[in-house]
Write an enzyme that holds these catalytic residues in place. Structure first.
Site, PDB file in Angstrom:
ATOM      1  N   GLY A 204       0.783  -1.240   0.000  1.00  0.00           N
ATOM      2  CA  GLY A 204       0.000   0.000   0.000  1.00  0.00           C
ATOM      3  C   GLY A 204       0.806   1.276   0.000  1.00  0.00           C
ATOM      4  CG  HIS A 264      -0.391  -4.677 -12.783  1.00  0.00           C
ATOM      5  ND1 HIS A 264      -0.711  -3.551 -13.510  1.00  0.00           N
ATOM      6  CD2 HIS A 264       0.290  -4.225 -11.692  1.00  0.00           C
ATOM      7  CE1 HIS A 264      -0.242  -2.483 -12.904  1.00  0.00           C
ATOM      8  NE2 HIS A 264       0.363  -2.861 -11.805  1.00  0.00           N
TER       9      HIS A 264
END
Length: 360
Positions: A204, A264
Site C-alpha cells: 500500500g 499485474h
C-alpha cells in the site's frame, strides 16, 4: 503484394503507410506532452484564470522570444490531440486573437489538484523507462529469464528504484496520484467496503488508498502493509497503522485484503502465492472475508479499440519491467480458482481498470 496494379490496391497502400507512420511517430505526441508538463503549461493557463494567448503564455513560462513559434507548434499538436482547446479573445485593439484553454485531459495536469497526474507522465516517460527499449532485440534472443529492464540496466526495477532517490520520489508521487483517483471508485462502490471492520492494503505504499478508505469509512481499521524501506518511518493512528513485511511469506489478518496495482507486477506463479497468503489473512472471517483486487481486466470482445489498446500497452509495460501481466477475465478466473477461492465479481472502474471482489 503488387500495389501498383489498380486504384484499390494503391489506396490500401496509402492507408497502410499512414497507419505505419502514425505508430512510428506516436512517441512525438508523448514527448510533447511530457514537455508541456515540465514547462507547466496547464498550470500557467489555470493560474491565468481565463483563456490565454500565445504571447501571454510564452511570457508566463519565461520563454526566450525565439521559442514562441516553437511553443505554438507544440500547442498545435497538443490541441489536435485534445490536451488543449482554442478560443478567441479580443485584444486591446478589439481584434480577435487566438487563446488557449484547458480541456478535461489537461485539467489532470494542474498541480495541487487531487486529480493531478503529472507525476504519472514524468514516470512513464522518464529516460530510464524509454532507454531500455534499445536492447529489445538482444533481450528477445537471450536465453535468460529476465526483464527487459534487467537486460538494459543489469538490475531489477525494484533494486534500481530503491537506489535512485529522485526516481523513487517520482514513482511514489505517481502511485499516490493514481490512488487519489481511487476516491471516485470508493464513492461509486461503497457497498464493497460496507460491513468490514478491518482491511489490510498490501503493498500500500505510503497509505494513500488506506487513508481514502479510512475517510469514507472511519470505523474500518486499516493496515498498510509494505516493505520496511517504504513504511518503516511512517506513523499511523488508532485506525490506520503501518506494518512492514513480505507478502510472499504472510499477510496481516483482516476482514478484507486490498491488492491495488499489485498482481499485474507478477507472473501467475508469484501472483498465486500472494493470493493464497491473502486468503489465509481473511480465513478468520470464514465466507464473509474477501480479497479486493484493483487491476486491469482485458475484454477481448470490447468494441472500444482505444481502451483495449491502452490495456494491451499496459500489459507490455508490465512484461518488460517486471515479467508481470495484465489479465483477461478468463485468466483472472483461473488464477482466482487455483488459489482456492470459490467465486468472484468484476466491476469496471476508473475508465480502464476493474474492481474484482474475490470470496473464499
Amino acid at each position: 503484394m503488387d500495389f501498383s496494379t489498380n486504384g484499390s490496391e494503391e489506396s490500401e497502400l496509402y492507408h497502410a503507410q499512414i497507419h505505419l507512420y502514425k505508430h512510428i511517430y506516436n512517441f512525438v505526441s508523448s514527448m510533447a506532452l511530457k514537455s508541456a508538463v515540465e514547462l507547466g503549461i496547464a498550470d500557467a493557463i489555470h493560474n491565468h484564470g481565463k483563456p490565454m494567448t500565445l504571447p501571454e503564455l510564452a511570457s508566463s513560462l519565461k520563454l526566450h522570444p525565439s521559442k514562441v513559434n516553437i511553443l505554438y507548434r507544440f500547442l498545435r499538436l497538443l490541441t489536435h490531440n485534445g490536451f488543449f482547446a482554442k478560443t478567441t479573445v479580443k485584444s486591446n485593439g478589439e481584434e480577435e486573437e487566438t487563446a488557449y484553454v484547458l480541456t478535461p485531459s489537461s485539467k489532470l495536469l494542474v498541480s495541487g489538484k487531487s486529480t493531478c497526474l503529472s507525476s504519472v507522465v514524468k514516470g512513464a516517460l522518464h529516460p530510464i523507462s524509454l532507454d531500455l527499449w534499445g536492447v529489445s532485440k538482444k533481450w528477445f534472443h537471450e536465453d535468460k529469464e529476465q526483464t527487459l529492464f534487467e537486460c538494459a540496466t543489469g538490475e531489477n526495477y525494484w533494486d534500481f528504484l530503491n537506489k535512485d532517490s529522485d526516481y523513487l520520489s517520482i514513482f511514489q508521487d505517481a502511485m499516490a496520484a493514481d490512488s487519489r483517483l481511487f476516491k471516485l471508485a470508493i464513492q461509486e462502490n461503497k457497498h464493497v467496503f460496507e460491513g468490514l471492520e478491518s482491511l489490510v492494503d498490501v503493498a500500500g505504499g505510503t497509505g494513500g488508498v488506506a487513508k481514502l478508505i479510512h475517510e469514507a469509512f472511519p470505523h474500518i481499521k486499516c493496515t498498510v502493509f509494505d516493505q520496511p524501506q517504504v513504511v518503516g518511518n511512517l506513523t499511523g493512528n488508532e485506525n490506520l497503522n503501518f506494518v512492514s513485511g513480505d507478502m510472499f511469506k504472510s499477510v496481516p489478518s483482516a476482514d478484507a485484503v486490498l491488492l491495488k496495482w499489485v498482481l499485474h507486477d507478477w507472473n501467475d506463479e508469484l501472483s498465486l502465492k500472494i493470493l493464497k497468503k491473502s486468503k489465509e489473512a481473511i480465513s478468520h472471517k470464514g465466507k464473509d472475508g474477501k480479497v479486493i483486487i484493483i487491476d486491469i481486466s482485458i475484454d477481448d470482445n470490447s468494441d472500444d479499440h482505444g481502451l483495449t489498446e491502452l490495456q494491451l500497452e499496459y500489459d507490455v509495460v508490465m512484461l518488460t519491467m517486471f515479467l508481470g501481466k495484465e489479465r483477461t477475465k478468463k485468466e483472472w478466473e483461473k488464477l482466482i480458482y487455483d488459489a482456492g477461492f470459490s467465486r468472484y465479481k468484476i466491476t469496471p472502474i476508473c475508465g480502464f481498470k476493474s474492481l474484482i471482489e474475490v470470496y473464499p
